[in-house]
Design a protein around this motif. Sequence first.
Motif: not given
Length: 502
Positions: A365-368, A398-402, A405-406, A431-437
């Motif tokens: 996660a830190n690397e991303a 968690i991997r899907n969330s990472i 969020m590129p 949950g995440d703050t990514g692009v959503g589905i």
Amino acid sequence: MRLQWKYALIINLSVLVILGTFYAIDDFAAQRDLHRLHLRDVENGAIFRQVADTIRVQVEQEIERQQEFNRQRLEGMLRQLTETATEMTDVVDINVTDGVNARISASLVAGKDPANLINLTEIDLFEIQRKAVQVYNMVELPGQGYGTEIIVPYQVDWLNEFSDGSTISGVIQVLFSTPDINRYIQALRWRHFWSVVVVILLLCLVIVITTIQLVLRPLEQLAQIVRFAETDDLDALQLSYESGDIGRVTFTLVRMLKELKASHQKRIDALGQFAAGAAHEIRNPLNAIGMTSQHLQSVFAQETVTTEDVEEAKELLSIVNTETRVLQQTCDHFLALNRPQQVNLQPTSLNDLLAEVMLGITVVANEADITIENNMETQLPLIEIDSTLIRQVVVNLIRNSIQSMPKGGRIFIRTSLKKAGAASRVILEVGDTGVGIPKNIQERIFEAYFTTRENEGGVGLGLAIAHQAITAHKAQIEVQSQVGMGATFKISFRIPENNPHL
């Protein structure tokens, strides 16, 4: 309403309506004809009585003239009378008795003997003897249908000089033809015949129409559906579904066939995606193994192998071993979707399990450039879960969330205890703050081989395996997402009421 009851109701109501209409029409026509016949009968009755009186007078005069009951002369007089008198045209027969009895002594029709009797009942004889009245009846004439009978007594004084005071010497039976009655009876028979024919035809028509509407047309639609299904052309099927049981079955069948076709098409598409993803997943390790094997072969093809070559060979074999494990893991994922998931339930602290997962994923996660935030319920009870499977589920989420969020972002991990009466549930949210589905694919994300990252080599097994693992725990998993606003996966574990860890 069930088909058989609707069918029976329509047929029975139709029978009642048709028969009721037939009865009303026939009753009206019968009353009208009877009224006409009554008027005609009154009119004819007066004429027939007048004719009978004329015949009585002629018979009395002929007997007095002969001073005896002379059969031949009396019958001759009757024939001459009927031939010459115009009012006698409707007279069919005249029978005369010698005395107040029913034995025929003279007749208009030749060939009768005293053994022949007139239609005279004991009551008629009694009434004639007591009151000297006339008898007026309707009788059936041989070969001529129905006619009218008038019986009148006659009196010849000299025949009664030794009698007991009775003035009646005998009776005269006059038979008249009544064509009006015969025509009415014949017309009535034909009217009833045609009425029955019309009723039968109407009932047949009602039965045919009802059968076509309620049975045959819906069955034809079913047959049409089968034909279109055989040609795999359900999209071109245009039907207006009938109401009733067969109509509902037809509608349900069409919907099921279309759903099956859509599901089948989805599976074919998913298999195509799976084939592409599986080829990608398998091709990369195989390419690495092939290139490593070729390099290893070139190392040992040298005439002299140095210590450095041996060390290099060890590193190459280590690469082969690693790629082999990748292939084994990929095959395990494929097999996991095609056999029941086995779970080893043990009392587990969900918070501790999540802490271990976050510890192992923090570096990635830190690397991303992604921050993981958690909010754990401190009073969470132990729950019966398979820690290995749930760890795999959380890691996949968690991997899907990472991956969503590129450019970095945040991941939220929360646990809570929800009580609703006697039932309690432990809730895990990732949950995440990514692009959503997108909403149109949210219902498909748990399907095997469905992925939106074909270009990145995604196979679409992660969420499918996660869903299978959650289902094996008799838990529920759902997603809440909007495009551009991230996604949240919510897992709900049911806690039995007798859980000793509460």
